[in-house]
Design an enzyme around this catalytic site. Sequence first.
Site, PDB file in Angstrom:
ATOM      1  N   HIS A   1       2.796  39.992  11.028  1.00 53.86           N
ATOM      2  CA  HIS A   1       2.520  39.796   9.646  1.00 53.86           C
ATOM      3  C   HIS A   1       2.393  38.156   9.064  1.00 53.86           C
ATOM      4  O   HIS A   1       1.909  37.459   8.193  1.00 53.86           O
ATOM      5  CB  HIS A   1       3.482  39.986   9.119  1.00 53.86           C
ATOM      6  CG  HIS A   1       4.210  41.082   9.715  1.00 53.86           C
ATOM      7  ND1 HIS A   1       4.268  41.970   8.741  1.00 53.86           N
ATOM      8  CD2 HIS A   1       6.210  41.456  10.040  1.00 53.86           C
ATOM      9  CE1 HIS A   1       5.201  42.652   9.371  1.00 53.86           C
ATOM     10  NE2 HIS A   1       6.177  42.409   9.959  1.00 53.86           N
TER      11      HIS A   1
ATOM     12  N   ASP B   1       2.933  42.960  18.377  1.00 54.93           N
ATOM     13  CA  ASP B   1       4.245  42.551  19.420  1.00 54.93           C
ATOM     14  C   ASP B   1       4.536  43.650  20.152  1.00 54.93           C
ATOM     15  O   ASP B   1       4.692  45.066  21.015  1.00 54.93           O
ATOM     16  CB  ASP B   1       4.193  41.166  19.381  1.00 54.93           C
ATOM     17  CG  ASP B   1       5.424  41.055  18.466  1.00 54.93           C
ATOM     18  OD1 ASP B   1       5.549  42.465  17.880  1.00 54.93           O
ATOM     19  OD2 ASP B   1       6.031  40.361  18.145  1.00 54.93           O
TER      20      ASP B   1
END
Length: 485
Positions: free
Chosen positions: A79, A240
Amino acid sequence: MTDVVVGVDSSTQSCTVEVRTLDTGELVSTGRAPHPVTHPPVSEQDPEAWWHALIAAVRDATKDLTARVVGVAVGAQCHGLVAMDASGEVIRPAKLWNDTTSGPQAAALVAKFGTAWWAEQVGITPSAAITVTKLIWLRDNEPEAFARVRHVAVPHDWLTYRLTGRRVTDRSDASGTGYFSADTMTWRTDILTETVAERNWLPMLPEVLGPDDGAGRVTAQVAAELGIDGGAVVAAGGGDQHLAAQGIGLGTGDIGYSLGTSGVVFATTDRPVKDPTGGIDGVANVTGGYLPLVCTLNSTKVTDTIARLLSVDHATLSRLALSADRAPDRPILAAYLDGERSPRLPHARGMLAGLTTATSREQLALAGFEGVALGLVRGERLLSSHGIPTNGRTILIGGGARAAAYRQIIADLTGRPALTVEAPEGTARGAAIQAAAVVRGETVAAVTAQWAPRVTSTTDPATDRNDIWHRYLHLADLQAGGDTF
């Protein structure tokens, strides 16, 4: 000479690297380097710090290596906004996922279109975490910097660009920006035009690669900086949590609990999940399917804080929690220490209830662990309500998975054994799997199955902790109306 691949996990706190053999996935070495510490609500890092940490971690992992590095892949925190000018220079420090200053911009986006519209269009409802809100924050607060923006990236895109010189991303990380449709594999430049500004957005955005595509090769200059062989193939990389799912071998029906700076509960499916309430992020995975997840801002940093307040180390805190009196009226914690993302309460604060003169330090320790776990179990129950099966394994990853208290409490709350697997660095391991797949010309899904990690611990349910469930929900929802305390 043995061929190896390098998996990179560039997280909020550090860069971790795993070197694994190309043929079997055996772990050869690891390396780690720290990132600058951040303190929400303003959470920013200079991307150059990520690059220097990546170089240091790779050099640490390969300093005694006699093998040849043939592949690299990068997983990174999702993000965050990396804004660059026409020459590719970073304009300002990157705003990270846990920077909550764009909360007002997120609220305005939700008010304008509604959560159901966002879920249908891009699978994710705006919160202060996602990239589109940070772009609007930049426009509103730093107009001169915004005017200079010519390239937009999230952390793993930028690191892949530094490795290869190519501006590329993958569908997993792109689906967390708020302006990408994983269903159609298209950037939603119309959303950027409508919500951010009238710009020619498409040239500013990276090319979205398929799950088994390569991003290019490590440039000669970068290979020299890293101390590895030139020409190593670079895979598409990913977010991730998305790569962690591959690292732990998450299958259909399995539920992953990631206990790190943030807390994430996630599953893998072959169909998109669109939650009209906005509670679930219906993001893509790295194999062509989807990884519906619920993410909280507050996980192990909550128990870090309790440990500091009680002046104990983490092992002692876990022992205290497991020895606590579990009276039904024991203290409970709504663990919103730095605001919250799920539910979307960027200005919320933690609330501890049920204190009496008889409250013990053991119960305070237990409240910390239970507060984190209850928030994540709430997320799992939301996933289940959307038809996502949860009859498989419950797999815990991240630093918190090492704590016996987290393992026991999650097992008790879910009524299923809590497992850990031989993938302590799930994201780095998943990145290595992706790199190996690209080098070998196989699918990421196939290599994931071949490299499935063994189970390292099983914690069976020991008691029913759901006696505090409704007390927790009542406390956790007190700030839903916008009140802060």
